[in-house]
Design an enzyme around this catalytic site. Structure first.
Site, short mmCIF file in Angstrom:
data_model
loop_
_atom_site.label_atom_id
_atom_site.label_comp_id
_atom_site.label_asym_id
_atom_site.label_seq_id
_atom_site.Cartn_x
_atom_site.Cartn_y
_atom_site.Cartn_z
CB SER A 79 -0.93 0.00 1.22
OG SER A 79 -0.17 -0.12 2.40
CB THR A 181 -1.95 6.01 4.16
OG1 THR A 181 -2.75 5.98 3.00
CG2 THR A 181 -1.13 7.28 4.21
CB THR A 199 -0.65 6.30 0.48
OG1 THR A 199 -1.50 5.16 0.36
CG2 THR A 199 -1.24 7.41 -0.36
NE ARG A 209 -8.81 7.91 -4.43
CZ ARG A 209 -8.23 7.69 -3.27
NH1 ARG A 209 -6.94 7.46 -3.20
NH2 ARG A 209 -8.92 7.70 -2.14
CB VAL A 210 -5.32 12.82 -6.04
CG1 VAL A 210 -4.53 13.30 -4.84
CG2 VAL A 210 -4.44 12.81 -7.29
N GLY A 211 -6.17 10.82 -3.47
CA GLY A 211 -6.86 10.76 -2.18
C GLY A 211 -6.44 11.89 -1.27
CG ASP A 212 -6.64 10.97 2.87
OD1 ASP A 212 -6.38 10.06 2.04
OD2 ASP A 212 -6.60 10.79 4.10
CB THR A 232 -4.74 5.67 7.36
OG1 THR A 232 -4.67 4.57 6.45
CG2 THR A 232 -5.32 5.18 8.68
N GLY A 233 -7.20 5.59 5.41
CA GLY A 233 -8.55 5.11 5.07
C GLY A 233 -9.05 5.77 3.80
N GLY A 235 -9.85 8.20 1.42
CA GLY A 235 -9.45 9.60 1.34
C GLY A 235 -10.57 10.55 0.97
#
Ligand code: ASP
Length: 320
Positions: A79, A181, A199, A209-212, A232-233, A235
């Protein structure tokens, strides 16, 4: 109003008085500085590296970078960094950010072929007038700054992706195999805070796609007057509430770290109750006095703590 240490303690006392005794006890874990805390089981190894720097009176910024680099270069961690699970098109795209005690920030998103995105994020912070580089531009910048182009997709991750493709259903995954993450926060002997987050994002996400995690304020926030937080989790849910900035502001208002994390998790439920039941989000926080804590939606989020008195993995409290 500037939050002096005196004010901060006063605010903490006001908040403490308004909390029931049981929640107070559950929320208070303290260590003398230096201290480093990080998300998930792989935080234990990351903290070991960070600790070497902290115990030698090094800077929190150097410690969090060194710690984050550990899972980044471990091909078995699926991850983060090398060996990270790819997006649905088979690309390993990495997100990372870093923040220091002076409010300096650097970030990369959708970076391919580079094992240590956290170090590229630090270079963005130190060598450019910008705070965030993405995709091809981030890669060009990394290569121009001496990072090597490498293949990040391992045989194992490629196989996992091919197995996922058989079903062909678009359902990205977070909270896989009890680690995701890495977010890492440190308080050094001088009393300065820094944080980093890195991450490969949600496994099998849409390309682009971009997360937090690389978004300052969402996946990481540091305010040297107050404290630091990381997440984490899923985003998308963290971005919606600008999660880590919220956690730090809740600490500024006098909440202890675990309580601040809990309130942020509750905000996620309030904004999107149906989704919150199905997904994982965890917050981790450390304040200026060395108090730390975490809170998550679903059971299963763990965090690692290293100080002079403790080197341990804790289970975070959860809502469900
Ligand atoms: N927060 C990361 C993201 O949304 C993934 C994770 O921590 O599971 O990209």
């Amino acid at each position: 109003m500037k939050t002096t240490r005196r004010n901060f303690l006063k605010l903490s006392a006001v908040a403490a008085a308004s909390l029931p005794a049981t929640s107070l006890m559950a929320s208070t874990k303290t260590a003398n500085k230096p201290i480093v805390i990080s998300t998930w089981n792989f935080g234990m190894q990351a903290n070991e590296e960070a600790w070497k720097i902290l115990i030698a009176n090094g800077r929190a910024l150097d410690a969090v970078e060194a710690g984050a680099r550990v899972p980044e270069s471990d091909p078995k961690e699926t991850s983060v960094g090398l060996g990270g699970l790819p997006d649905r098109d088979g690309h390993v795209t990495l997100d990372a950010c870093i923040m220091d005690e002076n409010g300096n920030i650097g970030s990369v998103a959708g970076l391919e072929h580079i094992v240590h995105p956290v170090s590229v994020a630090r270079k963005v912070m130190e060598k450019t007038p910008h705070v965030m580089l993405v995709g091809e531009g981030a890669l060009q910048f990394a290569l121009a700054n001496g990072f090597k182009k490498e293949k990040l997709l391992t045989k194992e991750s490629e196989q996992a992706w091919k197995n996922w493709l058989k079903e062909g259903k678009y359902k990205p995954i977070a909270n896989i195999e009890n680690h995701d993450t890495i977010g890492i926060l440190a308080l050094d002997t001088k009393g300065n805070l820094s944080g980093a987050c890195t991450t490969s994002g949600m496994a099998y996400k849409m390309h682009g796609r971009v997360g937090d995690s690389p978004i300052i304020g969402a996946g990481l926030y540091v305010d040297n007057e107050v404290g630091a937080a990381t997440s984490t989790g899923v985003g998308e849910e963290v971005i919606r509430i600008v999660g880590c900035h919220l956690v730090v502001e809740l600490m500024r208002q006098g909440n202890l770290p675990e309580q601040a994390c809990k309130l942020a998790v509750e905000r996620i439920i309030q904004k999107n109750p149906a989704k919150a039941k199905e997904v994982q989000v965890g917050f981790l926080a450390l304040n200026k006095s060395g108090e730390y804590g975490a809170f998550c939606l679903q059971k299963g989020f763990s965090y690692a703590v290293h100080s002079d008195s403790i080197n341990q993995l804790f289970d975070s409290s959860s809502i469900y």
